[in-house]
Write an enzyme that holds these catalytic residues in place. Structure first.
Site, mmCIF file in Angstrom:
data_model
loop_
_atom_site.group_PDB
_atom_site.id
_atom_site.type_symbol
_atom_site.label_atom_id
_atom_site.label_comp_id
_atom_site.label_asym_id
_atom_site.label_seq_id
_atom_site.Cartn_x
_atom_site.Cartn_y
_atom_site.Cartn_z
ATOM 1 N N PRO A 23 0.823 -1.212 0.000
ATOM 2 C CA PRO A 23 0.000 0.000 0.000
ATOM 3 C C PRO A 23 0.860 1.267 0.000
ATOM 4 O O PRO A 23 1.806 1.367 0.772
ATOM 5 C CB PRO A 23 -0.790 -0.106 1.314
ATOM 6 C CG PRO A 23 -0.011 -1.048 2.171
ATOM 7 C CD PRO A 23 0.668 -1.990 1.234
ATOM 8 N N TYR A 177 -0.974 4.447 13.061
ATOM 9 C CA TYR A 177 -2.338 4.926 12.830
ATOM 10 C C TYR A 177 -3.268 4.308 13.882
ATOM 11 O O TYR A 177 -2.801 3.695 14.834
ATOM 12 C CB TYR A 177 -2.741 4.670 11.374
ATOM 13 C CG TYR A 177 -1.820 5.426 10.438
ATOM 14 C CD1 TYR A 177 -1.842 6.818 10.402
ATOM 15 C CD2 TYR A 177 -0.850 4.773 9.685
ATOM 16 C CE1 TYR A 177 -0.953 7.541 9.603
ATOM 17 C CE2 TYR A 177 0.048 5.482 8.883
ATOM 18 C CZ TYR A 177 -0.010 6.862 8.847
ATOM 19 O OH TYR A 177 0.873 7.574 8.080
ATOM 20 N N GLY A 312 7.103 -1.935 -2.147
ATOM 21 C CA GLY A 312 6.462 -0.636 -2.210
ATOM 22 C C GLY A 312 7.102 0.237 -3.267
ATOM 23 O O GLY A 312 6.694 0.250 -4.437
HETATM 24 C C1 LIG Z 1 5.017 7.041 -0.961
HETATM 25 C C2 LIG Z 1 4.728 6.007 0.087
HETATM 26 C C3 LIG Z 1 3.457 5.920 0.635
HETATM 27 C C4 LIG Z 1 3.147 4.921 1.576
HETATM 28 N N1 LIG Z 1 1.862 4.819 2.046
HETATM 29 C C5 LIG Z 1 1.505 3.753 2.812
HETATM 30 C C6 LIG Z 1 0.139 3.530 3.155
HETATM 31 O O1 LIG Z 1 -0.792 4.256 2.748
HETATM 32 N N2 LIG Z 1 -0.144 2.449 3.927
HETATM 33 C C7 LIG Z 1 0.840 1.602 4.383
HETATM 34 O O2 LIG Z 1 0.534 0.635 5.092
HETATM 35 N N3 LIG Z 1 2.145 1.793 4.064
HETATM 36 C C8 LIG Z 1 2.491 2.821 3.272
HETATM 37 N N4 LIG Z 1 3.815 2.969 2.889
HETATM 38 C C9 LIG Z 1 4.814 1.956 3.266
HETATM 39 C C10 LIG Z 1 4.993 0.918 2.139
HETATM 40 O O3 LIG Z 1 3.836 0.095 2.015
HETATM 41 C C11 LIG Z 1 6.209 0.000 2.388
HETATM 42 O O4 LIG Z 1 5.998 -0.733 3.576
HETATM 43 C C12 LIG Z 1 7.519 0.770 2.500
HETATM 44 O O5 LIG Z 1 7.677 1.641 1.408
HETATM 45 C C13 LIG Z 1 8.735 -0.184 2.577
HETATM 46 O O6 LIG Z 1 8.725 -1.068 1.490
HETATM 47 P P1 LIG Z 1 9.715 -0.826 0.216
HETATM 48 O O7 LIG Z 1 11.109 -0.857 0.754
HETATM 49 O O8 LIG Z 1 9.430 -1.966 -0.719
HETATM 50 O O9 LIG Z 1 9.364 0.501 -0.364
HETATM 51 C C14 LIG Z 1 4.149 3.992 1.988
HETATM 52 C C15 LIG Z 1 5.433 4.111 1.451
HETATM 53 C C16 LIG Z 1 5.729 5.079 0.506
HETATM 54 C C17 LIG Z 1 7.113 5.129 -0.085
#
Ligand SMILES: Cc1cc2nc3c(=O)[nH]c(=O)nc-3n(C[C@H](O)[C@H](O)[C@H](O)COP(=O)(O)O)c2cc1C
Length: 357
Positions: A23, A177, A312
């Site tokens: 997400p 949250y 993400g």
């Molecule tokens: C731009 C952005 C927005 C995010 N928004 C959410 C969100 O709405 N809900 C959530 O559970 N995590 C959110 N995250 C966290 C991501 O789901 C993810 O856990 C995090 O980016 C680490 O994973 P990655 O290293 O693959 O990016 C967000 C991350 C980014 C970069």
């Protein structure tokens, strides 16, 4: 050996691979918190993911955290999501809506209301508002009698998600949250049945999940957790006991999955894997910085018992991430300035990998 490209049966859904789009809030919703045609394009472009989990979607106006995020609490919002789910399904994908109640991580400039939380303790840090970042305000502590209606709001949003054509919902229980605020011993200073002991601090999460399961079924309900992350000052001091107790309550509900958010504490994740009989999605602790994705980290977690791996940031600039991982193609870098800026640039302007002619 299990790989990212093996199929997986998630309840009634057959996922063609084990790559989940994590997400990500992108603040591209329209007036009134509606989903837009660009959002349909964005998610449809990423439909080769085994499963897409949307950005956080608020279940009520007071549950809205950032400005520009979509909701699932009005008829107009429900209707606006239908083209999104249709577009993803038309491209062969599957999509869950992430239901996110911000609780104290919100601002009157965004919602017109004083935020609510377990206790009158502000989040640590600044929150986004339409007028720029501002210090997190002091929330109003929910009365005991009000708490169940906020727990039920997740279930009501889940029902609306079904109407809008989603395959399921993920409750946002991570990252400081509302659910995470109740789990925390620094955000939750209550002395009623929702605070104090572990049994009391997990009560809100269990009520929210149970209500959602009753509304749409366990197989359509997942939850995201971030044990020990302490984000926005929502600290947890008793992580193994707290999450052990929570998972024990959730285990009989036949949930679609639990989704563990990036954490550096591998021991905690391994411990939870042993306690969780169902599907486990792991969002590995990919290091922040230029290295966005790491197939080796994914394989490591699959080896330790994760069923699915979520990515993400790598999905932002790589709509065809699954194919790039499969073929070891270069992963395009994201542009952080576009994460929350609105508009189509840096949102739907990325294409699949262009092979040399
Ligand atoms: C731009 C952005 C927005 C995010 N928004 C959410 C969100 O709405 N809900 C959530 O559970 N995590 C959110 N995250 C966290 C991501 O789901 C993810 O856990 C995090 O980016 C680490 O994973 P990655 O290293 O693959 O990016 C967000 C991350 C980014 C970069």
């Amino acid at each position: 050996m299990t790989t990212l490209f093996d199929r997986y049966q998630l309840g009634a859904l057959t996922l063609p691979n084990r790559v989940v789009m994590a997400p990500m809030t992108r603040v591209r919703a329209g007036e009134g918190g509606v989903a837009t045609p660009s959002m349909a394009t964005y998610y449809a472009q990423r439909a080769t993911a085994g499963l897409i989990v949307t950005e956080g979607v608020q279940p009520s106006l007071i549950g809205q955290s950032n400005p520009g995020t979509p909701g699932l609490h009005t008829d107009e919002q429900v209707a606006s999501w239908r083209p999104v789910t249709d577009a993803v399904h038309a491209n062969g994908g599957r999509i869950f809506a992430q239901i996110m109640h911000g609780g104290r991580v919100s601002h009157p400039d965004t919602t017109g209301m004083q935020p609510v939380g377990p206790s009158a303790v502000p989040a640590v840090g600044e929150v986004f508002t339409p007028n720029g970042p501002k210090p997190a305000p002091v929330p109003r502590a929910l009365e005991t009698a009000e708490v169940p209606e906020h727990a039920r709001s997740y279930a009501e949003a889940a029902l609306r998600a079904m109407e809008a054509g989603f395959d399921g919902v993920e409750l946002h229980g991570a990252n400081g949250y509302l659910i995470s605020q109740f789990l925390s011993s620094t955000a939750n200073l209550r002395t009623d049945i929702y605070g104090g002991s572990i049994a009391n601090r997990i009560r809100f999460a269990v009520e929210a999940v149970s209500a959602t399961v009753e509304a749409v079924g366990g197989r359509r309900t997942g939850i995201r957790l971030s044990p020990g992350a302490g984000i926005w000052g929502a600290e947890e001091t008793d992580v193994p006991e707290l999450y052990g107790a929570l998972l024990a309550e959730l285990a009989p509900l036949d949930l679609a999955y639990i989704h563990l958010e990036a954490t550096t504490d591998e021991e905690v994740l391994v411990g939870l894997r042993k306690e969780w009989p169902g599907t486990l999605i792991v969002n590995p602790a990919f290091p922040m910085g230029p290295r966005q994705t790491d197939k080796a980290a994914a394989d490591h977690w699959l080896g330790l018992g994760a069923d699915l791996i979520s990515f993400g940031r790598a999905f932002i600039a790589n709509p065809d991430l699954v194919e790039r991982l499969r073929q070891n193609l270069p992963i395009a870098p994201y542009d952080e300035s576009t994460w929350y800026q609105g508009g189509d640039a840096g949102y739907i302007t990325y294409s699949a990998y262009q092979h040399a002619a």
